[in-house]
Design a protein around this motif. Structure first.
Motif, PDB file in Angstrom:
ATOM      1  N   ARG A   1      -1.934   4.829  10.055  1.00 45.00           N
ATOM      2  CA  ARG A   1      -1.965   5.705   8.887  1.00 45.00           C
ATOM      3  C   ARG A   1      -1.485   7.084   9.314  1.00 45.00           C
ATOM      4  O   ARG A   1      -2.016   7.679  10.248  1.00 45.00           O
ATOM      5  CB  ARG A   1      -3.384   5.792   8.346  1.00 45.00           C
TER       6      ARG A   1
ATOM      7  N   ASP B   1       0.216   4.017   1.641  1.00 45.99           N
ATOM      8  CA  ASP B   1      -0.081   4.920   2.756  1.00 45.99           C
ATOM      9  C   ASP B   1       0.863   4.785   3.942  1.00 45.99           C
ATOM     10  O   ASP B   1       0.558   5.248   5.034  1.00 45.99           O
ATOM     11  CB  ASP B   1      -1.525   4.694   3.210  1.00 45.99           C
TER      12      ASP B   1
ATOM     13  N   ASP C   1       0.842  -1.194   0.000  1.00 49.51           N
ATOM     14  CA  ASP C   1       0.000   0.000   0.000  1.00 49.51           C
ATOM     15  C   ASP C   1       0.879   1.246   0.000  1.00 49.51           C
ATOM     16  O   ASP C   1       2.020   1.218   0.444  1.00 49.51           O
ATOM     17  CB  ASP C   1      -0.903   0.021   1.230  1.00 49.51           C
TER      18      ASP C   1
ATOM     19  N   GLN D   1       1.380   2.305   5.711  1.00 46.58           N
ATOM     20  CA  GLN D   1       0.934   1.352   6.738  1.00 46.58           C
ATOM     21  C   GLN D   1       1.722   0.050   6.632  1.00 46.58           C
ATOM     22  O   GLN D   1       1.837  -0.680   7.600  1.00 46.58           O
ATOM     23  CB  GLN D   1      -0.563   1.078   6.621  1.00 46.58           C
TER      24      GLN D   1
HETATM   25 MG    MG Z   1      -4.210   1.582   4.564  1.00 45.83          MG
END
Ligand code: MG
Ligand code: UDP
Length: 326
Positions: A199, A94, A92, A96
């Protein structure tokens, strides 16, 4: 090339520069040859601008931009088609998922011979409204697919190159990649506990709707997985059962009528058309025929798609020099 990283991104402009620096650090420290393919899934913020800027400075970072939001599965699929690395890792955008996991994931594919390694966010930094449904979801998918991994939806996964080139995902099917891969014959699937981080920027792109779409997809994938190549086995069986029941009901009605007319000569208490059984017989025969026809049509479509290449040949012997090789 050792590794292709594929990163779907929808509105993640703040995270991307930090993520890229972190990736470079890990890759350089381990001496991997690599590429990073960002797929901008219809972002409306500065995501594409960031990707372009980073790519101009360092060409191992590449980008593809969709003209609108097509979903994570489409983004991954596009990345899979473009990837060159022996090991393909999805992550991902983001922050994370931690790039520090890359070397271990790579080793599990390249050295231990797994075809898919799925991340397991054992300690999650998500609200309970997300973790509880997710537990249930994973439990159901485990039972249905026979793949006992804890976290199907984890964005951090590693694949052998050949897997990514031979599966097709669309819609919201990114949650089921291990299932789709298993049905395509890639059964060396395992999981690895990975770090999950909070996040830092932006917000989650999936809301409660993921529950509904997740379960509808589960139904269709179960069904399609089982009957895609032999739809007649499903529709035909149902159709025959229905048709058979309808015929029995009809015979019974017919017999009663004959009996009242010629054998016992006792008139029927109710007309045939006043009896519930008459309607049941009618409906059962009509539905039976419909199901049978559906199965027949589905079978013809399935035959067509199989001839288009629905299977994977991984080895051949004694066929070289065959002129009709296509
Ligand atoms: Mg995420
Ligand atoms: N994402 C995407 N297309 C979408 C939704 C999400 O490419 O339509 C990307 C998103 O930018 C992120 C990853 O998929 O990199 C996971 O999304 P998110 O963090 O919102 O999901 P969550 O962590 O809440 O499961």
């Amino acid at each position: 090339m050792d590794i292709s990283l594929i990163i779907p991104a929808k509105d993640e402009e703040e995270s991307i520069p930090e993520l890229c620096q972190w990736i470079s650090r890990v890759m350089t420290a381990h001496g991997f040859s690599y590429e990073v393919i960002f797929v901008d899934d219809g972002s409306t913020d500065g995501t594409w601008h960031q990707i372009k800027k980073i790519s101009e400075a360092n060409p191992v970072f590449k980008g593809i931009k969709f003209n609108r939001n097509f979903g994570k599965a489409a983004a991954l699929q596009t990345g899979f088609r473009k990837a060159h690395g022996n090991v393909v890792i999805t992550m991902d955008a983001d922050l994370q998922d931690s790039p520090d996991e890359i070397p271990a994931l790579y080793a599990m594919i390249a050295q231990q011979g797994y075809q898919i390694v799925s991340g397991w966010k054992k300690k999650r930094h998500d609200p309970i409204s997300k973790t509880l449904p997710s537990k249930f979801f994973n439990w159901v998918v485990q039972r249905i697919s026979g793949i006992y991994i804890h976290d199907f939806n984890c964005g951090l996964k590693a694949y052998d190159y050949i897997v990514t080139k031979n599966i097709t995902i669309h819609g919201d099917m990114h949650r089921y990649i291990p299932v789709i891969a298993k049905w395509a014959g890639f059964t060396k699937i395992t999981e690895k506990v990975v770090e999950h981080r909070e996040r830092k920027y932006g917000f989650s792109k999936f809301g409660w709707q993921r529950l509904f779409s997740g379960f509808l997809d589960l139904l269709s994938i179960t069904f399609v997985g089982k009957f895609r190549r032999k739809p007649m086995h499903f529709f035909g069986t149902m159709g025959l059962i229905s048709f058979f029941l309808g015929t029995i009901f009809t015979l019974k009605l017919f017999w009663d009528k004959m009996d009242s007319l010629f054998i016992s000569k006792i008139p029927l208490k109710r007309d045939i058309t006043d009896q519930p059984l008459f309607y049941l017989a009618l409906v059962a025969v009509v539905i039976g025929t419909q199901l049978f026809l559906t199965g027949f049509l589905a079978e013809m479509i399935a035959t067509q798609s199989v001839s288009k290449r629905d299977y994977l040949v991984i080895d051949e012997v004694g066929l070289t020099g065959n002129k009709s090789n296509s």
